[in-house]
Write a protein that holds these residues in place. Structure first.
Motif, PDB file in Angstrom:
ATOM      1  N   GLY A   1     -25.227 -24.172  43.217  1.00  0.00           N
ATOM      2  CA  GLY A   1     -25.237 -24.007  41.766  1.00  0.00           C
ATOM      3  C   GLY A   1     -26.208 -22.952  41.274  1.00  0.00           C
ATOM      4  N   LEU A   2     -26.560 -21.983  42.122  1.00  0.00           N
ATOM      5  CA  LEU A   2     -27.558 -20.977  41.744  1.00  0.00           C
ATOM      6  C   LEU A   2     -26.959 -19.675  41.210  1.00  0.00           C
ATOM      7  N   TYR A   3     -25.638 -19.591  41.166  1.00  0.00           N
ATOM      8  CA  TYR A   3     -24.991 -18.323  40.781  1.00  0.00           C
ATOM      9  C   TYR A   3     -25.500 -17.781  39.455  1.00  0.00           C
ATOM     10  N   ALA A   4     -25.675 -18.653  38.486  1.00  0.00           N
ATOM     11  CA  ALA A   4     -26.007 -18.213  37.124  1.00  0.00           C
ATOM     12  C   ALA A   4     -27.366 -17.517  37.016  1.00  0.00           C
ATOM     13  N   TYR A   5     -28.224 -17.702  38.009  1.00  0.00           N
ATOM     14  CA  TYR A   5     -29.567 -17.113  37.926  1.00  0.00           C
ATOM     15  C   TYR A   5     -29.590 -15.623  38.275  1.00  0.00           C
ATOM     16  N   PHE A   6     -28.570 -15.158  38.989  1.00  0.00           N
ATOM     17  CA  PHE A   6     -28.616 -13.800  39.528  1.00  0.00           C
ATOM     18  C   PHE A   6     -27.734 -12.826  38.756  1.00  0.00           C
ATOM     19  N   GLU A   7     -28.340 -11.719  38.344  1.00  0.00           N
ATOM     20  CA  GLU A   7     -27.589 -10.675  37.654  1.00  0.00           C
ATOM     21  C   GLU A   7     -26.769  -9.834  38.631  1.00  0.00           C
ATOM     22  N   LEU A   8     -27.221  -9.792  39.874  1.00  0.00           N
ATOM     23  CA  LEU A   8     -26.569  -8.946  40.864  1.00  0.00           C
ATOM     24  C   LEU A   8     -26.659  -9.611  42.236  1.00  0.00           C
ATOM     25  N   VAL A   9     -25.555  -9.566  42.969  1.00  0.00           N
ATOM     26  CA  VAL A   9     -25.511 -10.089  44.335  1.00  0.00           C
ATOM     27  C   VAL A   9     -24.987  -8.983  45.241  1.00  0.00           C
TER      28      VAL A   9
ATOM     29  N   ALA B   1     -32.069 -10.736  41.408  1.00  0.00           N
ATOM     30  CA  ALA B   1     -30.968 -10.261  42.244  1.00  0.00           C
ATOM     31  C   ALA B   1     -31.082 -10.876  43.627  1.00  0.00           C
ATOM     32  N   LEU B   2     -29.956 -10.909  44.311  1.00  0.00           N
ATOM     33  CA  LEU B   2     -29.906 -11.405  45.684  1.00  0.00           C
ATOM     34  C   LEU B   2     -29.370 -10.281  46.556  1.00  0.00           C
ATOM     35  N   ALA B   3     -30.096  -9.957  47.627  1.00  0.00           N
ATOM     36  CA  ALA B   3     -29.684  -8.878  48.533  1.00  0.00           C
ATOM     37  C   ALA B   3     -29.837  -9.377  49.962  1.00  0.00           C
ATOM     38  N   SER B   4     -28.731  -9.778  50.565  1.00  0.00           N
ATOM     39  CA  SER B   4     -28.756 -10.426  51.879  1.00  0.00           C
ATOM     40  C   SER B   4     -27.926  -9.659  52.893  1.00  0.00           C
ATOM     41  N   SER B   5     -28.344  -9.720  54.157  1.00  0.00           N
ATOM     42  CA  SER B   5     -27.565  -9.119  55.241  1.00  0.00           C
ATOM     43  C   SER B   5     -26.317  -9.931  55.553  1.00  0.00           C
ATOM     44  N   SER B   6     -26.229 -11.144  55.046  1.00  0.00           N
ATOM     45  CA  SER B   6     -25.069 -12.003  55.302  1.00  0.00           C
ATOM     46  C   SER B   6     -23.817 -11.460  54.617  1.00  0.00           C
ATOM     47  N   SER B   7     -22.675 -11.999  55.021  1.00  0.00           N
ATOM     48  CA  SER B   7     -21.410 -11.581  54.426  1.00  0.00           C
ATOM     49  C   SER B   7     -21.301 -12.089  52.992  1.00  0.00           C
ATOM     50  N   PHE B   8     -20.450 -11.429  52.198  1.00  0.00           N
ATOM     51  CA  PHE B   8     -20.224 -11.875  50.820  1.00  0.00           C
ATOM     52  C   PHE B   8     -19.701 -13.306  50.802  1.00  0.00           C
ATOM     53  N   ALA B   9     -18.844 -13.637  51.773  1.00  0.00           N
ATOM     54  CA  ALA B   9     -18.272 -14.988  51.810  1.00  0.00           C
ATOM     55  C   ALA B   9     -19.375 -16.044  51.967  1.00  0.00           C
ATOM     56  N   SER B  10     -20.334 -15.776  52.863  1.00  0.00           N
ATOM     57  CA  SER B  10     -21.441 -16.727  53.067  1.00  0.00           C
ATOM     58  C   SER B  10     -22.332 -16.811  51.841  1.00  0.00           C
ATOM     59  N   ILE B  11     -22.628 -15.649  51.245  1.00  0.00           N
ATOM     60  CA  ILE B  11     -23.490 -15.611  50.062  1.00  0.00           C
ATOM     61  C   ILE B  11     -22.842 -16.383  48.908  1.00  0.00           C
ATOM     62  N   GLU B  12     -21.565 -16.120  48.670  1.00  0.00           N
ATOM     63  CA  GLU B  12     -20.880 -16.757  47.554  1.00  0.00           C
ATOM     64  C   GLU B  12     -20.747 -18.261  47.767  1.00  0.00           C
ATOM     65  N   LYS B  13     -20.529 -18.675  49.018  1.00  0.00           N
ATOM     66  CA  LYS B  13     -20.442 -20.122  49.297  1.00  0.00           C
ATOM     67  C   LYS B  13     -21.794 -20.777  49.047  1.00  0.00           C
ATOM     68  N   MET B  14     -22.878 -20.121  49.475  1.00  0.00           N
ATOM     69  CA  MET B  14     -24.212 -20.678  49.243  1.00  0.00           C
ATOM     70  C   MET B  14     -24.473 -20.831  47.748  1.00  0.00           C
ATOM     71  N   LEU B  15     -24.184 -19.803  46.981  1.00  0.00           N
ATOM     72  CA  LEU B  15     -24.435 -19.836  45.537  1.00  0.00           C
ATOM     73  C   LEU B  15     -23.568 -20.882  44.845  1.00  0.00           C
ATOM     74  N   SER B  16     -22.343 -21.039  45.325  1.00  0.00           N
ATOM     75  CA  SER B  16     -21.431 -22.030  44.754  1.00  0.00           C
ATOM     76  C   SER B  16     -21.884 -23.451  45.103  1.00  0.00           C
ATOM     77  N   ASP B  17     -22.231 -23.675  46.385  1.00  0.00           N
ATOM     78  CA  ASP B  17     -22.660 -25.007  46.827  1.00  0.00           C
ATOM     79  C   ASP B  17     -23.929 -25.460  46.102  1.00  0.00           C
TER      80      ASP B  17
END
Length: 219
Positions: free
Chosen positions: A128-136, A110-126
């Motif tokens: 290619g790590l999205y598939a590793y996390f069951e929960l963000v 899982a990923l649990a960050s103080s950053s905004s969802f927009a920043s987290i999702e952009k990082m995961l998209s840029d």
């Protein structure tokens, strides 16, 4: 010994080398505004969330070219305009190998960050790590961000696990405190560029590739 079922990662300073990027960007603004700010004061921002309102302390005793409120409006506009165009160059070495190893061992991630969802999702998209996390999870979902443990308690609940079955990988004192207060085992990623009190963590690593061995030892 409680068997570890999940590993929960912070983002900034753990998966991506963004803290130095943010500090360099802010110092560029202060220099342009002719504000003489000691760079080490920005270390207070490492792992912090905007809700914590640390700027009065950071700018205490610093002469500003305009009233504080006006200066902060300009700073916020500048920060908003200087978003990270591509997170891939900021990814720390060994991140994907670490996630692959943990996933292959059967751990939930899982990923649990103080950053905004927009920043987290952009990082995961840029990256290619999205598939590793069951929960963000974003700190923006909660009234208080780290060091309040709510983000980690929420993450454990969503993963249907007891907090003691989760390991947290953090870097900042705020995040480490949040993980400890949630009742999780905390691994601190050390970074000599940012002197921080990480003493409350249970384990310490220089590289993320060291994390799977510690998790295996706990399991």
């Amino acid at each position: 010994m409680t068997q570890i079922q999940a590993v929960v990662f912070d983002m900034d300073g753990v998966l991506i080398d963004s803290e130095q990027y943010y500090q360099d960007m802010l110092m560029k603004y202060f220099r342009a505004m002719k504000v003489d700010l000691p760079p080490q004061r920005l270390n207070l921002l490492v792992g912090a969330n905007g809700k914590m309102n640390l700027w009065p302390k950071i700018l205490e005793g610093i002469e500003l070219p305009q009233p504080y409120d006006e200066f902060m409006i300009g700073l916020r506009e500048y920060r908003h305009a200087q978003g990270i165009a591509d997170y891939r160059p900021l990814l720390f070495p060994g991140v994907e190998d670490t996630l692959k190893t943990l996933k292959a061992s059967g751990k939930k991630l899982a990923l649990a960050s103080s950053s905004s969802f927009a920043s987290i999702e952009k990082m995961l998209s840029d990256t290619g790590l999205y598939a590793y996390f069951e929960l963000v999870t974003s700190g923006g979902m909660f009234k208080e961000s780290k060091p309040n443990p709510e983000i980690y308690l929420f993450t454990a609940e969503k993963l249907k696990l007891d907090p003691h079955q989760c390991v947290v990988v953090e870097d900042s004192p705020y995040g480490i405190q949040a993980g400890v207060s949630a009742g999780m085992t905390v691994i601190a990623r050390q970074d000599e560029r940012f002197p921080m009190d990480q003493s409350r963590a249970h384990y310490f690593v220089k590289q993320l590739t060291e994390v799977p061995a510690i998790v295996a030892q706990l399991a």
